[in-house]
Design a protein around this motif. Structure first.
Motif, PDB file in Angstrom:
ATOM      1  N   LEU A 204      18.638  17.822  52.283  1.00  0.00           N
ATOM      2  CA  LEU A 204      18.521  19.076  53.027  1.00  0.00           C
ATOM      3  C   LEU A 204      19.252  20.210  52.317  1.00  0.00           C
ATOM      4  O   LEU A 204      18.746  21.338  52.237  1.00  0.00           O
ATOM      5  CB  LEU A 204      19.087  18.889  54.441  1.00  0.00           C
ATOM      6  N   GLY A 205      20.444  19.919  51.781  1.00  0.00           N
ATOM      7  CA  GLY A 205      21.203  20.944  51.086  1.00  0.00           C
ATOM      8  C   GLY A 205      20.518  21.421  49.824  1.00  0.00           C
ATOM      9  O   GLY A 205      20.432  22.636  49.566  1.00  0.00           O
ATOM     10  N   LEU A 206      20.002  20.474  49.025  1.00  0.00           N
ATOM     11  CA  LEU A 206      19.304  20.856  47.801  1.00  0.00           C
ATOM     12  C   LEU A 206      18.045  21.641  48.132  1.00  0.00           C
ATOM     13  O   LEU A 206      17.739  22.660  47.483  1.00  0.00           O
ATOM     14  CB  LEU A 206      18.947  19.608  46.985  1.00  0.00           C
ATOM     15  N   GLY A 207      17.314  21.198  49.148  1.00  0.00           N
ATOM     16  CA  GLY A 207      16.098  21.901  49.531  1.00  0.00           C
ATOM     17  C   GLY A 207      16.377  23.333  49.967  1.00  0.00           C
ATOM     18  O   GLY A 207      15.697  24.272  49.544  1.00  0.00           O
ATOM     19  N   VAL A 211      15.118  26.659  47.902  1.00  0.00           N
ATOM     20  CA  VAL A 211      14.232  27.628  48.550  1.00  0.00           C
ATOM     21  C   VAL A 211      14.818  29.032  48.435  1.00  0.00           C
ATOM     22  O   VAL A 211      14.117  29.991  48.091  1.00  0.00           O
ATOM     23  CB  VAL A 211      13.999  27.249  50.026  1.00  0.00           C
ATOM     24  N   CYS A 212      16.115  29.168  48.700  1.00  0.00           N
ATOM     25  CA  CYS A 212      16.760  30.484  48.578  1.00  0.00           C
ATOM     26  C   CYS A 212      16.674  31.004  47.145  1.00  0.00           C
ATOM     27  O   CYS A 212      16.342  32.169  46.913  1.00  0.00           O
ATOM     28  CB  CYS A 212      18.223  30.389  49.009  1.00  0.00           C
ATOM     29  N   LEU A 213      16.961  30.125  46.170  1.00  0.00           N
ATOM     30  CA  LEU A 213      16.962  30.546  44.774  1.00  0.00           C
ATOM     31  C   LEU A 213      15.567  30.942  44.302  1.00  0.00           C
ATOM     32  O   LEU A 213      15.359  32.039  43.753  1.00  0.00           O
ATOM     33  CB  LEU A 213      17.516  29.420  43.898  1.00  0.00           C
ATOM     34  N   LEU A 214      14.599  30.064  44.512  1.00  0.00           N
ATOM     35  CA  LEU A 214      13.259  30.313  43.993  1.00  0.00           C
ATOM     36  C   LEU A 214      12.556  31.433  44.754  1.00  0.00           C
ATOM     37  O   LEU A 214      11.771  32.190  44.173  1.00  0.00           O
ATOM     38  CB  LEU A 214      12.429  29.024  44.054  1.00  0.00           C
ATOM     39  N   PRO A 228      18.437  44.054  50.127  1.00  0.00           N
ATOM     40  CA  PRO A 228      19.325  43.128  50.841  1.00  0.00           C
ATOM     41  C   PRO A 228      18.767  41.706  50.943  1.00  0.00           C
ATOM     42  O   PRO A 228      19.518  40.742  50.820  1.00  0.00           O
ATOM     43  CB  PRO A 228      19.454  43.775  52.233  1.00  0.00           C
ATOM     44  N   ILE A 229      17.453  41.574  51.156  1.00  0.00           N
ATOM     45  CA  ILE A 229      16.895  40.230  51.326  1.00  0.00           C
ATOM     46  C   ILE A 229      16.950  39.441  50.019  1.00  0.00           C
ATOM     47  O   ILE A 229      17.295  38.259  50.007  1.00  0.00           O
ATOM     48  CB  ILE A 229      15.449  40.294  51.880  1.00  0.00           C
ATOM     49  N   ALA A 236      23.072  33.307  48.966  1.00  0.00           N
ATOM     50  CA  ALA A 236      22.974  32.081  49.765  1.00  0.00           C
ATOM     51  C   ALA A 236      22.702  30.877  48.883  1.00  0.00           C
ATOM     52  O   ALA A 236      23.251  29.783  49.122  1.00  0.00           O
ATOM     53  CB  ALA A 236      21.872  32.232  50.815  1.00  0.00           C
ATOM     54  N   ALA A 237      21.881  31.055  47.849  1.00  0.00           N
ATOM     55  CA  ALA A 237      21.588  29.946  46.933  1.00  0.00           C
ATOM     56  C   ALA A 237      22.851  29.464  46.238  1.00  0.00           C
ATOM     57  O   ALA A 237      23.096  28.258  46.129  1.00  0.00           O
ATOM     58  CB  ALA A 237      20.545  30.382  45.904  1.00  0.00           C
ATOM     59  N   VAL A 238      23.672  30.417  45.777  1.00  0.00           N
ATOM     60  CA  VAL A 238      24.925  30.039  45.107  1.00  0.00           C
ATOM     61  C   VAL A 238      25.843  29.277  46.054  1.00  0.00           C
ATOM     62  O   VAL A 238      26.410  28.236  45.705  1.00  0.00           O
ATOM     63  CB  VAL A 238      25.632  31.297  44.556  1.00  0.00           C
ATOM     64  N   VAL A 239      25.983  29.784  47.290  1.00  0.00           N
ATOM     65  CA  VAL A 239      26.881  29.150  48.267  1.00  0.00           C
ATOM     66  C   VAL A 239      26.376  27.761  48.660  1.00  0.00           C
ATOM     67  O   VAL A 239      27.127  26.780  48.655  1.00  0.00           O
ATOM     68  CB  VAL A 239      27.019  30.050  49.514  1.00  0.00           C
ATOM     69  N   VAL A 240      25.094  27.681  48.998  1.00  0.00           N
ATOM     70  CA  VAL A 240      24.529  26.408  49.470  1.00  0.00           C
ATOM     71  C   VAL A 240      24.529  25.363  48.354  1.00  0.00           C
ATOM     72  O   VAL A 240      24.913  24.203  48.577  1.00  0.00           O
ATOM     73  CB  VAL A 240      23.105  26.614  50.023  1.00  0.00           C
ATOM     74  N   LEU A 241      24.118  25.747  47.144  1.00  0.00           N
ATOM     75  CA  LEU A 241      24.093  24.785  46.043  1.00  0.00           C
ATOM     76  C   LEU A 241      25.503  24.383  45.630  1.00  0.00           C
ATOM     77  O   LEU A 241      25.732  23.239  45.210  1.00  0.00           O
ATOM     78  CB  LEU A 241      23.333  25.373  44.850  1.00  0.00           C
ATOM     79  N   GLY A 242      26.464  25.297  45.756  1.00  0.00           N
ATOM     80  CA  GLY A 242      27.852  24.928  45.492  1.00  0.00           C
ATOM     81  C   GLY A 242      28.353  23.892  46.479  1.00  0.00           C
ATOM     82  O   GLY A 242      28.992  22.889  46.096  1.00  0.00           O
ATOM     83  N   ALA A 243      28.075  24.109  47.771  1.00  0.00           N
ATOM     84  CA  ALA A 243      28.468  23.140  48.798  1.00  0.00           C
ATOM     85  C   ALA A 243      27.739  21.812  48.600  1.00  0.00           C
ATOM     86  O   ALA A 243      28.318  20.730  48.776  1.00  0.00           O
ATOM     87  CB  ALA A 243      28.175  23.711  50.188  1.00  0.00           C
ATOM     88  N   TRP A 244      26.459  21.906  48.224  1.00  0.00           N
ATOM     89  CA  TRP A 244      25.690  20.681  47.957  1.00  0.00           C
ATOM     90  C   TRP A 244      26.322  19.887  46.815  1.00  0.00           C
ATOM     91  O   TRP A 244      26.437  18.655  46.897  1.00  0.00           O
ATOM     92  CB  TRP A 244      24.250  21.056  47.596  1.00  0.00           C
ATOM     93  N   GLY A 245      26.755  20.573  45.752  1.00  0.00           N
ATOM     94  CA  GLY A 245      27.381  19.885  44.630  1.00  0.00           C
ATOM     95  C   GLY A 245      28.647  19.156  45.034  1.00  0.00           C
ATOM     96  O   GLY A 245      28.884  18.012  44.609  1.00  0.00           O
ATOM     97  N   LEU A 246      29.460  19.784  45.879  1.00  0.00           N
ATOM     98  CA  LEU A 246      30.685  19.127  46.353  1.00  0.00           C
ATOM     99  C   LEU A 246      30.347  17.879  47.167  1.00  0.00           C
ATOM    100  O   LEU A 246      31.008  16.841  47.044  1.00  0.00           O
ATOM    101  CB  LEU A 246      31.507  20.104  47.199  1.00  0.00           C
TER     102      LEU A 246
END
Length: 485
Positions: A204-207, A211-214, A228-229, A236-246
């Motif tokens: 779920l985190g990677l997905g 999605v945010c990045l692409l 803004p969008i 959001a991609a940086v934050v989510v993928l960073g949390a996913w990596g941890l």
């Protein structure tokens, strides 16, 4: 690992998996001839119709690594059959669509089936004799490029001379045929990671991160890179993928083993894959436009969609010819050498483009050279990956490598799109990309091919039990992990 299959059986496996890759590639290029007509066909706006393309990209990016991991957990043959279902269903949904929403749903289902390629490459390690493994990997890996090169003129011909729905009915039949071949010809090999748990939070985190990045990258030009969008999605991609990596580093059974992925040999191969994906896609964006631009511009060649596809088709054929030769080169000199050669050949093709872009014959030669390099590079990357990861992670690692290639194509599409939209001329009241825009785009493609070659040079040799990149066995003796990696 099971004993390799007899030669005849192995040949059927390779042919089936190559056809599966070609089918997946055709699904991606299927709507290219219809792009200009999609708003009218689906009774919607141009911006809404663009989601027909974007949906496949987003769903494939999310599903490919997930499907790869499931292949390691429950069996690659089973997941190949699972992938064939949404390919068939998505094609049927698209064929029956008369509005944009069901078409987007169908294209999303087709994206779910794109995991066939990394699954097929990983399966080769289990069933193909060592002496044929490198050439088999090269052919199946290059099948995405082959399908793209051959699928475009076929789709253009069908769209021009038949009802557009025939494209999707044909793709449904092709996907169904692949499913039948998988059922009868692909052996059921025990799963390498059986007994481990599937990492649902990781998926779920990677997905979400992808999605945010692409979405930010692919829609940034339409929404505005400073809007803004777009900025919100990229942050959001940086934050989510960073949390996913941890999370992946802490969970016992990760979706993607980042410790393995972080090994220099795997990390640098994936980095090179991003730049090779960019370099490959740059030509696919620029060459068709040069061929189809009006001759009145002074640099356009005035070809139809069908004619431009036919001029580019020899490039796809050449990739099919070069791929087995790349496997032999890998056996002789190692996959690292093959990857370097492939990147340099791509760069050489872009160099030729500066002198040959004034004629259809010249652009055909450019496509042949670039696609030859892509065939070499695409065949070498999975061999590098599989020689460096445990047997229990082959499908997941190949899925991640495929994702890196797709990330490169997405970034390439965005960057080339910006160049072509910013460097323009006005002709007959219409704003068109200028000749300098095309030349700059081609120079960028060539420059990034050289970057990928430089990264490939830095890939360390495989040091285990006397095996290194200079020998023929890395892809055939994958259980041995790199020492000190």
């Amino acid at each position: 690992m099971d004993a390799p299959q007899p030669a005849a059986r192995a040949g059927g496996v390779v042919a089936t998996l190559a056809l599966a890759g070609i089918t997946a590639a055709i699904m991606q290029t299927l709507v290219t001839p219809l792009i200009a007509e999609l708003p009218q066909m689906l009774h919607t706006s141009t911006s809404n119709a663009a989601w027909v393309i974007t949906a496949t990209l987003l769903v494939a990016a999310v599903c490919v690594p997930v499907v790869g991991r499931l292949g390691d957990l429950v069996g690659k043959r089973r997941m190949l059959l699972v992938c064939s279902v949404p390919l068939v269903a998505g094609s049927v949904v698209c064929a029956l669509s008369s509005s944009v929403v069901p078409m987007i749903v169908g294209r999303g289902l087709q994206g779910m089936g794109m995991g066939m390629l990394p699954l097929g490459i990983a399966l080769l390690r289990d069933v193909v004799p060592a002496e044929k493994l490198s050439s088999s990997i090269a052919l199946v890996s290059a099948s995405m490029g082959i399908g793209g090169g051959l699928g475009l003129p076929i789709a253009a011909a069908v769209a021009q001379y038949a009802d557009w729905r025939a494209l999707f009915w044909g793709s449904a039949g092709l996907a169904a045929a692949v499913a039948v071949l998988i059922w009868f010809l692909i052996p059921d090999v025990p799963a390498g990671a059986r007994g481990q748990r599937f990492d649902v939070p990781g998926a779920l985190g990677l997905g979400a991160g992808l999605v945010c990045l692409l979405l930010g990258v692919s829609k940034g030009a339409d929404w505005g890179w400073g809007s803004p969008i777009t900025l919100g999605l990229l942050v959001a991609a940086v934050v989510v993928l960073g949390a996913w990596g941890l999370w992946e580093l802490r969970t016992p059974d990760p979706l993607i083993d980042l410790r393995t992925t972080g090994r220099p040999r795997v990390l640098l191969t994936n980095a090179a894959s991003v730049f090779v994906g960019f370099a490959m896609y740059a030509s696919m964006l620029v060459v068709p436009q040069l061929l189809q631009f009006p001759e009145a511009t002074g640099y356009g060649l005035g070809q139809s969609m069908l004619a431009s596809g036919l001029w580019m088709a020899p490039g796809g054929v050449m990739m099919m010819i070069v791929s087995p030769l790349g496997g032999k080169l890998t056996n002789a000199r190692g996959p690292k050498f093959t990857l370097i050669c492939g990147a340099l050949v791509i760069a050489a093709g872009y160099g030729l483009s500066q002198a040959l872009m004034g004629s259809a014959w010249g652009l055909m030669v450019v496509c042949i050279v670039i696609n030859s390099g892509v065939g070499l590079a695409y065949g070498a990357m999975p061999a590098l990956i599989m020689s460096s990861v445990p047997l229990s992670e082959t499908a997941a690692a190949n899925g991640f490598n495929t994702l890196m290639r797709s990330l490169g194509t997405s970034i390439g599409s965005a960057v080339i799109g910006v160049v072509l939209s910013q460097m323009t001329i006005t002709l007959g009241g219409h704003t068109l990309a200028s000749e300098n825009a095309f030349r700059t785009s081609l120079l960028i493609g060539g420059g990034l091919a050289l970057v990928s070659a430089a990264i490939a040079v830095a890939i360390p040799a495989l040091r285990s039990s006397g095996t290194d990149d200079g020998q023929a066995s890395p892809a055939g003796a994958p259980e041995q992990a790199p020492v000190g990696a």
